[in-house]
Design a protein around this motif. Structure first.
Motif, PDB file in Angstrom:
ATOM      1  N   MET A   1       0.837  -1.177   0.000  1.00  0.00           N
ATOM      2  CA  MET A   1       0.000   0.000   0.000  1.00  0.00           C
ATOM      3  C   MET A   1       0.887   1.247   0.000  1.00  0.00           C
ATOM      4  SD  MET A   1      -3.067   0.814   2.587  1.00  0.00           S
ATOM      5  CE  MET A   1      -4.466   1.491   1.800  1.00  0.00           C
ATOM      6  N   THR A   2       0.471   2.253  -0.730  1.00  0.00           N
ATOM      7  CA  THR A   2       1.230   3.492  -0.847  1.00  0.00           C
ATOM      8  C   THR A   2       1.035   4.364   0.385  1.00  0.00           C
ATOM      9  OG1 THR A   2       0.976   3.431  -3.236  1.00  0.00           O
ATOM     10  CG2 THR A   2       1.565   5.533  -2.282  1.00  0.00           C
ATOM     11  N   ASP A   3       2.131   4.921   0.883  1.00  0.00           N
ATOM     12  CA  ASP A   3       2.085   5.835   2.024  1.00  0.00           C
ATOM     13  C   ASP A   3       1.918   7.260   1.500  1.00  0.00           C
ATOM     14  OD1 ASP A   3       2.356   7.271   4.348  1.00  0.00           O
ATOM     15  OD2 ASP A   3       4.475   6.788   4.627  1.00  0.00           O
ATOM     16  N   TRP A   4       0.750   7.850   1.714  1.00  0.00           N
ATOM     17  CA  TRP A   4       0.456   9.198   1.242  1.00  0.00           C
ATOM     18  C   TRP A   4       0.665  10.245   2.340  1.00  0.00           C
ATOM     19  CZ3 TRP A   4      -0.422   9.988  -3.831  1.00  0.00           C
ATOM     20  CH2 TRP A   4      -0.755   8.874  -4.601  1.00  0.00           C
ATOM     21  N   SER A   5       1.304   9.896   3.441  1.00  0.00           N
ATOM     22  CA  SER A   5       1.436  10.830   4.562  1.00  0.00           C
ATOM     23  C   SER A   5       2.579  11.821   4.396  1.00  0.00           C
ATOM     24  CB  SER A   5       1.610  10.058   5.870  1.00  0.00           C
ATOM     25  OG  SER A   5       2.813   9.302   5.837  1.00  0.00           O
ATOM     26  N   GLY A   6       3.516  11.559   3.498  1.00  0.00           N
ATOM     27  CA  GLY A   6       4.643  12.478   3.272  1.00  0.00           C
ATOM     28  C   GLY A   6       4.438  13.305   2.017  1.00  0.00           C
ATOM     29  N   ASP A   7       5.550  13.722   1.420  1.00  0.00           N
ATOM     30  CA  ASP A   7       5.484  14.464   0.166  1.00  0.00           C
ATOM     31  C   ASP A   7       4.816  13.623  -0.917  1.00  0.00           C
ATOM     32  OD1 ASP A   7       7.039  16.264   1.551  1.00  0.00           O
ATOM     33  OD2 ASP A   7       8.726  16.212   0.160  1.00  0.00           O
ATOM     34  N   ILE A   8       4.156  14.303  -1.849  1.00  0.00           N
ATOM     35  CA  ILE A   8       3.599  13.629  -3.026  1.00  0.00           C
ATOM     36  C   ILE A   8       3.911  14.464  -4.267  1.00  0.00           C
ATOM     37  CG2 ILE A   8       1.707  12.559  -1.733  1.00  0.00           C
ATOM     38  CD1 ILE A   8      -0.176  14.547  -3.240  1.00  0.00           C
ATOM     39  N   ILE A   9       3.802  13.832  -5.411  1.00  0.00           N
ATOM     40  CA  ILE A   9       3.900  14.535  -6.680  1.00  0.00           C
ATOM     41  C   ILE A   9       2.503  14.520  -7.292  1.00  0.00           C
ATOM     42  CG2 ILE A   9       4.901  14.528  -8.992  1.00  0.00           C
ATOM     43  CD1 ILE A   9       7.349  13.105  -7.736  1.00  0.00           C
ATOM     44  N   ALA A  10       1.955  15.706  -7.533  1.00  0.00           N
ATOM     45  CA  ALA A  10       0.637  15.846  -8.146  1.00  0.00           C
ATOM     46  C   ALA A  10       0.833  16.342  -9.574  1.00  0.00           C
ATOM     47  CB  ALA A  10      -0.218  16.827  -7.357  1.00  0.00           C
ATOM     48  N   VAL A  11       0.212  15.658 -10.525  1.00  0.00           N
ATOM     49  CA  VAL A  11       0.410  15.983 -11.939  1.00  0.00           C
ATOM     50  C   VAL A  11      -0.932  16.208 -12.623  1.00  0.00           C
ATOM     51  CG1 VAL A  11       1.454  15.250 -14.112  1.00  0.00           C
ATOM     52  CG2 VAL A  11       2.466  14.496 -11.942  1.00  0.00           C
TER      53      VAL A  11
END
Length: 68
Positions: A1-11
């Motif tokens: 499962m992906t951890d979305w709690s830190g930085d993300i890249i939104a495109v």
């Protein structure tokens, strides 16, 4: 499962242009860029394009929206 709690890249990957943002966990924009590599540009394969985004903005989970 992906951890979305830190930085993300939104495109936002549209038909003619692509806008990408590295966002901190609180939502602040850390880095950003845009180019003319929309889905109609046909310049490179999807996998290579997403790898180029990660190379430019750093490793982080990626959220893709738009015409992609």
């Amino acid at each position: 499962m992906t951890d979305w709690s830190g930085d993300i890249i939104a495109v936002d990957w549209g038909t003619t242009h692509r806008r990408a943002y590295r966002l901190a966990s609180g939502g602040a924009v850390i880095d950003q860029f845009q180019d003319a590599c929309g889905i109609r540009s046909g310049q490179r394969a999807f996998e290579r394009e997403t790898e180029s985004l990660a190379a430019r903005l750093g490793p982080a989970p990626m959220l893709l929206v738009g015409m992609i």
